[in-house]
Write a protein that holds these residues in place. Structure first.
Motif, PDB file in Angstrom:
ATOM      1  N   ASN A 293     -32.532   4.066 -11.721  1.00  0.00           N
ATOM      2  CA  ASN A 293     -31.985   2.959 -12.518  1.00  0.00           C
ATOM      3  C   ASN A 293     -31.807   1.697 -11.687  1.00  0.00           C
ATOM      4  O   ASN A 293     -32.020   0.589 -12.187  1.00  0.00           O
ATOM      5  CB  ASN A 293     -30.683   3.364 -13.198  1.00  0.00           C
ATOM      6  CG  ASN A 293     -30.943   4.133 -14.470  1.00  0.00           C
ATOM      7  OD1 ASN A 293     -31.978   3.943 -15.112  1.00  0.00           O
ATOM      8  ND2 ASN A 293     -30.028   5.000 -14.833  1.00  0.00           N
ATOM      9  N   VAL A 294     -31.436   1.846 -10.422  1.00  0.00           N
ATOM     10  CA  VAL A 294     -31.313   0.670  -9.560  1.00  0.00           C
ATOM     11  C   VAL A 294     -32.694   0.056  -9.340  1.00  0.00           C
ATOM     12  O   VAL A 294     -32.870  -1.162  -9.442  1.00  0.00           O
ATOM     13  CB  VAL A 294     -30.628   1.026  -8.229  1.00  0.00           C
ATOM     14  CG1 VAL A 294     -30.749  -0.115  -7.232  1.00  0.00           C
ATOM     15  CG2 VAL A 294     -29.161   1.365  -8.472  1.00  0.00           C
ATOM     16  N   LEU A 295     -33.689   0.891  -9.074  1.00  0.00           N
ATOM     17  CA  LEU A 295     -35.049   0.378  -8.902  1.00  0.00           C
ATOM     18  C   LEU A 295     -35.549  -0.291 -10.184  1.00  0.00           C
ATOM     19  O   LEU A 295     -36.227  -1.321 -10.132  1.00  0.00           O
ATOM     20  CB  LEU A 295     -35.998   1.491  -8.471  1.00  0.00           C
ATOM     21  CG  LEU A 295     -35.789   2.010  -7.046  1.00  0.00           C
ATOM     22  CD1 LEU A 295     -36.697   3.204  -6.777  1.00  0.00           C
ATOM     23  CD2 LEU A 295     -36.020   0.923  -6.019  1.00  0.00           C
TER      24      LEU A 295
ATOM     25  N   GLU B 197     -23.787  -3.002 -12.736  1.00  0.00           N
ATOM     26  CA  GLU B 197     -23.567  -3.095 -14.187  1.00  0.00           C
ATOM     27  C   GLU B 197     -24.859  -2.854 -14.955  1.00  0.00           C
ATOM     28  O   GLU B 197     -24.881  -2.110 -15.931  1.00  0.00           O
ATOM     29  CB  GLU B 197     -22.990  -4.469 -14.555  1.00  0.00           C
ATOM     30  CG  GLU B 197     -21.536  -4.630 -14.190  1.00  0.00           C
ATOM     31  CD  GLU B 197     -21.006  -6.029 -14.470  1.00  0.00           C
ATOM     32  OE1 GLU B 197     -21.785  -6.926 -14.873  1.00  0.00           O
ATOM     33  OE2 GLU B 197     -19.789  -6.224 -14.269  1.00  0.00           O
ATOM     34  N   ARG B 198     -25.940  -3.473 -14.513  1.00  0.00           N
ATOM     35  CA  ARG B 198     -27.219  -3.335 -15.206  1.00  0.00           C
ATOM     36  C   ARG B 198     -27.802  -1.935 -15.078  1.00  0.00           C
ATOM     37  O   ARG B 198     -28.525  -1.474 -15.964  1.00  0.00           O
ATOM     38  CB  ARG B 198     -28.216  -4.369 -14.676  1.00  0.00           C
ATOM     39  CG  ARG B 198     -27.808  -5.794 -15.007  1.00  0.00           C
ATOM     40  CD  ARG B 198     -28.706  -6.811 -14.359  1.00  0.00           C
ATOM     41  NE  ARG B 198     -28.167  -8.157 -14.536  1.00  0.00           N
ATOM     42  CZ  ARG B 198     -28.724  -9.251 -14.064  1.00  0.00           C
ATOM     43  NH1 ARG B 198     -29.876  -9.183 -13.392  1.00  0.00           N
ATOM     44  NH2 ARG B 198     -28.169 -10.425 -14.258  1.00  0.00           N
ATOM     45  N   ALA B 199     -27.488  -1.261 -13.981  1.00  0.00           N
ATOM     46  CA  ALA B 199     -27.966   0.107 -13.778  1.00  0.00           C
ATOM     47  C   ALA B 199     -27.017   1.130 -14.390  1.00  0.00           C
ATOM     48  O   ALA B 199     -27.283   2.330 -14.338  1.00  0.00           O
ATOM     49  CB  ALA B 199     -28.137   0.385 -12.286  1.00  0.00           C
ATOM     50  N   ASP B 200     -25.908   0.654 -14.947  1.00  0.00           N
ATOM     51  CA  ASP B 200     -24.898   1.511 -15.569  1.00  0.00           C
ATOM     52  C   ASP B 200     -24.312   2.526 -14.584  1.00  0.00           C
ATOM     53  O   ASP B 200     -24.181   3.705 -14.877  1.00  0.00           O
ATOM     54  CB  ASP B 200     -25.471   2.219 -16.806  1.00  0.00           C
ATOM     55  CG  ASP B 200     -24.377   2.765 -17.711  1.00  0.00           C
ATOM     56  OD1 ASP B 200     -23.270   2.192 -17.707  1.00  0.00           O
ATOM     57  OD2 ASP B 200     -24.624   3.776 -18.403  1.00  0.00           O
ATOM     58  N   ILE B 201     -24.013   2.014 -13.376  1.00  0.00           N
ATOM     59  CA  ILE B 201     -23.346   2.822 -12.362  1.00  0.00           C
ATOM     60  C   ILE B 201     -22.172   2.012 -11.834  1.00  0.00           C
ATOM     61  O   ILE B 201     -22.082   0.804 -12.063  1.00  0.00           O
ATOM     62  CB  ILE B 201     -24.291   3.196 -11.193  1.00  0.00           C
ATOM     63  CG1 ILE B 201     -24.863   1.942 -10.519  1.00  0.00           C
ATOM     64  CG2 ILE B 201     -25.400   4.130 -11.663  1.00  0.00           C
ATOM     65  CD1 ILE B 201     -25.703   2.209  -9.279  1.00  0.00           C
ATOM     66  N   VAL B 202     -21.279   2.663 -11.124  1.00  0.00           N
ATOM     67  CA  VAL B 202     -20.158   1.944 -10.522  1.00  0.00           C
ATOM     68  C   VAL B 202     -20.612   1.338  -9.202  1.00  0.00           C
ATOM     69  O   VAL B 202     -21.589   1.777  -8.589  1.00  0.00           O
ATOM     70  CB  VAL B 202     -18.920   2.847 -10.321  1.00  0.00           C
ATOM     71  CG1 VAL B 202     -18.367   3.319 -11.659  1.00  0.00           C
ATOM     72  CG2 VAL B 202     -19.244   4.021  -9.423  1.00  0.00           C
TER      73      VAL B 202
ATOM     74  N   ALA C  56     -27.373  11.030  -7.362  1.00  0.00           N
ATOM     75  CA  ALA C  56     -28.404  11.548  -8.268  1.00  0.00           C
ATOM     76  C   ALA C  56     -29.643  10.664  -8.246  1.00  0.00           C
ATOM     77  O   ALA C  56     -29.550   9.431  -8.179  1.00  0.00           O
ATOM     78  CB  ALA C  56     -27.854  11.644  -9.689  1.00  0.00           C
ATOM     79  N   ILE C  57     -30.786  11.302  -8.332  1.00  0.00           N
ATOM     80  CA  ILE C  57     -32.051  10.572  -8.303  1.00  0.00           C
ATOM     81  C   ILE C  57     -32.162   9.607  -9.487  1.00  0.00           C
ATOM     82  O   ILE C  57     -32.780   8.551  -9.381  1.00  0.00           O
ATOM     83  CB  ILE C  57     -33.243  11.548  -8.242  1.00  0.00           C
ATOM     84  CG1 ILE C  57     -34.509  10.810  -7.816  1.00  0.00           C
ATOM     85  CG2 ILE C  57     -33.433  12.274  -9.555  1.00  0.00           C
ATOM     86  CD1 ILE C  57     -35.645  11.722  -7.421  1.00  0.00           C
ATOM     87  N   GLY C  58     -31.516   9.935 -10.593  1.00  0.00           N
ATOM     88  CA  GLY C  58     -31.520   9.042 -11.756  1.00  0.00           C
ATOM     89  C   GLY C  58     -30.830   7.722 -11.457  1.00  0.00           C
ATOM     90  O   GLY C  58     -31.250   6.670 -11.948  1.00  0.00           O
ATOM     91  N   ALA C  59     -29.794   7.757 -10.642  1.00  0.00           N
ATOM     92  CA  ALA C  59     -29.106   6.522 -10.264  1.00  0.00           C
ATOM     93  C   ALA C  59     -30.013   5.664  -9.383  1.00  0.00           C
ATOM     94  O   ALA C  59     -30.088   4.443  -9.559  1.00  0.00           O
ATOM     95  CB  ALA C  59     -27.797   6.841  -9.541  1.00  0.00           C
TER      96      ALA C  59
ATOM     97  N   GLY D 214     -32.498   3.128   1.509  1.00  0.00           N
ATOM     98  CA  GLY D 214     -31.317   2.408   1.036  1.00  0.00           C
ATOM     99  C   GLY D 214     -31.319   0.965   1.498  1.00  0.00           C
ATOM    100  O   GLY D 214     -31.005   0.048   0.731  1.00  0.00           O
ATOM    101  N   GLU D 215     -31.692   0.765   2.753  1.00  0.00           N
ATOM    102  CA  GLU D 215     -31.768  -0.600   3.290  1.00  0.00           C
ATOM    103  C   GLU D 215     -32.835  -1.412   2.553  1.00  0.00           C
ATOM    104  O   GLU D 215     -32.634  -2.587   2.238  1.00  0.00           O
ATOM    105  CB  GLU D 215     -32.072  -0.560   4.793  1.00  0.00           C
ATOM    106  CG  GLU D 215     -32.125  -1.917   5.453  1.00  0.00           C
ATOM    107  CD  GLU D 215     -30.791  -2.655   5.482  1.00  0.00           C
ATOM    108  OE1 GLU D 215     -30.821  -3.889   5.659  1.00  0.00           O
ATOM    109  OE2 GLU D 215     -29.721  -2.035   5.309  1.00  0.00           O
ATOM    110  N   ASN D 216     -33.961  -0.783   2.243  1.00  0.00           N
ATOM    111  CA  ASN D 216     -35.021  -1.459   1.483  1.00  0.00           C
ATOM    112  C   ASN D 216     -34.520  -1.888   0.104  1.00  0.00           C
ATOM    113  O   ASN D 216     -34.837  -2.979  -0.367  1.00  0.00           O
ATOM    114  CB  ASN D 216     -36.245  -0.559   1.331  1.00  0.00           C
ATOM    115  CG  ASN D 216     -36.963  -0.323   2.639  1.00  0.00           C
ATOM    116  OD1 ASN D 216     -36.708  -0.977   3.641  1.00  0.00           O
ATOM    117  ND2 ASN D 216     -37.866   0.643   2.640  1.00  0.00           N
ATOM    118  N   ILE D 217     -33.751  -1.024  -0.537  1.00  0.00           N
ATOM    119  CA  ILE D 217     -33.193  -1.338  -1.854  1.00  0.00           C
ATOM    120  C   ILE D 217     -32.215  -2.512  -1.743  1.00  0.00           C
ATOM    121  O   ILE D 217     -32.232  -3.436  -2.557  1.00  0.00           O
ATOM    122  CB  ILE D 217     -32.527  -0.089  -2.473  1.00  0.00           C
ATOM    123  CG1 ILE D 217     -33.610   0.935  -2.853  1.00  0.00           C
ATOM    124  CG2 ILE D 217     -31.659  -0.452  -3.674  1.00  0.00           C
ATOM    125  CD1 ILE D 217     -33.075   2.288  -3.252  1.00  0.00           C
TER     126      ILE D 217
END
Length: 96
Positions: free
Chosen positions: A65-67, A39-44, A59-62, A20-23
Motif C-alpha cells: 500500500n505504501v508503494l 493516511e493514503r496507505a491506510d496505516i498508522v 505485513a507485506i500488504g502494508a 526501507g531507505e529506498n521507500i
C-alpha cells in the motif's frame, strides 16, 4: 494458535533496511510527508516508520500500500522475476 516469529539473518536484514531507505527516499522525492503517505496507505504513522526502517514484522500488504501511494506498485512484480538460479536448475534438468 501462537504466532511464529520469522528468523532473518543479519546480512539479510541489511537488504530490508535498504528497501526501507529506498521507500523513504521515494517519499521524500515526491515531497510527501510521512503523515500524508500513512493516511493514503491506510496505516498508522508508526507502521510507515517501521516500513522505512525495513522492519520484517510489518505485513507485506502494508509495504504494498505504501508503494501504491508512491506510484511504485509495479515494483512488486519485480520480486523474484529474474530467477537466474531457478532457470539454471531447469536447464540442467532439460539436459538429462
Amino acid at each position: 494458535m501462537s504466532k511464529k516469529k520469522q528468523t532473518i539473518f543479519p546480512k539479510h536484514l541489511k537488504t530490508l533496511e535498504q528497501m526501507g531507505e529506498n521507500i523513504k527516499l521515494a517519499r521524500k522525492r515526491r515531497k510527501l510527508t510521512a503523515v500524508q503517505v500513512a493516511e493514503r496507505a491506510d496505516i498508522v504513522r508508526t507502521t510507515l516508520y517501521q516500513i522505512e526502517k525495513g522492519n520484517p514484522s510489518v505485513a507485506i500488504g502494508a509495504y504494498f500500500n505504501v508503494l501504491r501511494v508512491l506510484g511504485l506498485q509495479d515494483d512488486f512484480l519485480k520480486l523474484a522475476a529474474d530467477d537466474e538460479l531457478g532457470r539454471k536448475l531447469q536447464d540442467l534438468e532439460l539436459l538429462k
